[in-house]
Design an enzyme around this catalytic site. Structure first.
Site, short mmCIF file in Angstrom:
data_model
loop_
_atom_site.label_atom_id
_atom_site.label_comp_id
_atom_site.label_asym_id
_atom_site.label_seq_id
_atom_site.Cartn_x
_atom_site.Cartn_y
_atom_site.Cartn_z
N TYR A 263 0.81 -1.21 0.00
CA TYR A 263 0.00 0.00 0.00
C TYR A 263 0.85 1.27 0.00
CZ TYR A 263 -4.08 -2.92 1.04
OH TYR A 263 -5.08 -3.85 1.01
N LYS B 198 2.60 -13.56 6.43
CA LYS B 198 2.63 -14.60 5.39
C LYS B 198 4.09 -14.93 5.08
CE LYS B 198 0.35 -17.13 2.45
NZ LYS B 198 -0.31 -18.36 2.89
N ASP C 249 -3.41 -17.03 6.46
CA ASP C 249 -4.58 -17.83 6.06
C ASP C 249 -5.15 -18.58 7.26
OD1 ASP C 249 -2.05 -18.78 5.67
OD2 ASP C 249 -2.54 -20.19 4.09
N ASP D 74 -5.57 -5.01 6.55
CA ASP D 74 -6.73 -4.41 5.90
C ASP D 74 -7.81 -5.47 5.71
OD1 ASP D 74 -8.33 -2.67 4.56
OD2 ASP D 74 -7.18 -2.67 2.70
#
Ligand code: NAD
Length: 427
Positions: free
Chosen positions: A166, A240, A294, A318
């Site tokens: 971002y 992640k 996840d 987000d």
């Protein structure tokens, strides 16, 4: 005070005659009893929800402190109202007012589509270096929720707010810039034996994902301080890193680093919990653990009671924030704060809802709860609690706005203004 020197800083703002500035010590606010608080009404439903919310804030502060404490509001402008007044969607006056007074609260802003105009919310965060996006997810009343036990959801998400994908460093597919960057990256890959023939398609669009120790750690530090101050015993780093080893994996490593370097006597890692403490968290300690993103998404659905503070990278935070908000009744009631070391901006997390704007139908709860967060940030806990009590009782009485009324059996449908009055009556 609203002195001449303050007045001169602004092109077209008249600070209130009374009230003073919030100052900062070590990144935390020192709040006078009568602060000036700038507000941005917002576009679309902003004009419905802001006046309703403001009446709730004033009533809560008056009831809690009987005149000893008071907010002196200063309207500042962004979005369509600013464009009409200043010919700019985000005028310098607005940024200067937030820097001067140290805090602001805002309704939603629409981002003009096209024309290369950046999201106003992103610009505010980047310009004021509001590096932690804090989103509490608490279910404490009868709001409609898809969960069987929404009351088990008690999270606060600390999302890194300034870097990651971002940061906005992107090059369009097939552009000369993208081709040049790709050629350079492919050259580096060709020299790297561990890349094993990896290559970027030369016609691809590319985005850069910068993640740094300093920016990751300041967000984690704030989350840990919050845990320690509020007696919360669990902080989970969400990342992640199994796939993106240096960016997301770096985030994980840097977060643990700050926990162990600066909070050593206050934290226990999950590894230590089992190896040294027989699986029982010692009194007064905070468990620091991590989960791959996840898995984190399913964990907060399946085992919400095991999660309290979630520290996330920007993109994952987000997504996780909205997913978690859905568990307690959706974005219409989710508040948020963007916090830095010298300013904070509190905001409803929903958008401008153009479909219902100006109709006195919108649910003002998200901006009302954002104000409750602001009072907590000020240390005005009595005002915060009155707001929570008022909303909870109004919803339990099933006197709600249209969005909730359609989901609650036997509900009485109120307008935005009527709902605010019901909240005040229930305080
Ligand atoms: P939205 O949140 O405005 O609306 C999505 C749906 O939720 C709509 O059906 C709307 O009626 C409903 N809704 C939203 N808030 C509500 C409320 N308080 N009470 C009752 N119903 C509510 O999302 P969108 O339609 O994707 O975006 C519209 C505009 O808002 C866009 O210009 C977008 O850029 C902007 N936006 C701003 C922010 C912000 O300022 N923080 C956040 C998201 C979107």
């Amino acid at each position: 005070m609203g002195s001449n020197s303050t007045r001169l800083r602004f092109r077209d703002l008249k600070p209130p005659k009374e009230g003073s500035k919030i100052t900062f010590k070590d990144g935390y606010p020192v709040v006078p009893d009568q602060p000036v608080v700038p507000f941005i009404e917002g576009d679309g439903i902003g004009r419905d929800i802001w006046p309703a919310a403001q009446s709730v804030f004033d009533a809560a502060v008056e009831k809690a402190y009987g005149g000893r404490r008071r907010v002196h509001w200063l309207e500042i402008f962004a979005g369509e109202k600013a464009q009409a007044r200043y010919n700019s969607y985000l005028p310098d006056d607005t940024l200067e007012a937030i820097k001067t007074y140290g805090c602001a609260i805002k309704g939603p802003l629409s981002t003009p589509v096209g024309g290369g105009i950046r999201s106003l919310n992103v610009t505010l965060r980047q310009t004021l270096d509001l590096y932690s996006c804090v989103r509490p997810i608490h279910y404490s009343y009868g709001a409609p929720s898809p969960m069987q036990h929404p009351e088990d959801c008690n999270f606060v998400i600390f999302r890194e707010n300034t870097e990651d994908l971002y940061a906005g460093i992107e090059f369009a597919a097939e552009s000369p810039e993208a081709k040049k960057l790709i050629a350079f990256v492919n050259e580096l890959l060709a020299k790297d034996p561990s890349a094993r023939g990896k290559k970027v398609d030369e016609l691809a669009a590319v985005g850069i994902k910068p993640m740094s120790r300093f920016r990751s750690q300041r967000n984690m530090r704030r989350a840990l301080q919050y845990a320690v101050t509020h007696g919360i015993r669990d902080v989970c780093i969400v990342h992640k890193g199994n796939i993106m080893k240096f960016t997301e994996g770096g985030f994980r490593e840097w977060c643990y680093e700050v926990a162990l370097a600066e909070f050593r006597d206050k934290v226990v890692t999950e590894d230590e919990l089992y190896k040294q403490h027989g699986g029982v968290l010692p009194a007064g300690r905070v468990l620091v653990k991590d989960r791959i993103a996840d898995n984190a998404f399913q964990q907060i659905l399946l085992y919400p009671k095991k999660y309290y503070i979630l520290v996330c990278t920007n993109v994952i935070g987000d997504l996780l924030s909205d997913a978690a908000a859905a568990q307690i009744g959706g974005l219409g009631i989710a508040p948020g704060a963007n916090i830095g070391d010298a300013a904070a901006v509190f905001e409803a997390t929903h958008g401008t809802a153009p479909d219902i704007a100006g109709k006195d139908l919108a649910n003002p709860s998200a901006v009302i709860f954002s104000g409750a967060m602001m009072f907590e940030y000020f240390g005005w806990l009595e005002a915060r609690d009155l707001i929570h009590r008022g909303v909870e009782k109004a919803v339990r009485a099933r006197t709600v706005t249209a969005d909730f009324a359609s989901q609650l059996e036997g509900a009485t449908k109120l307008t935005t203004r009527e709902f605010a009055r019901a909240v005040i009556a229930h305080m």
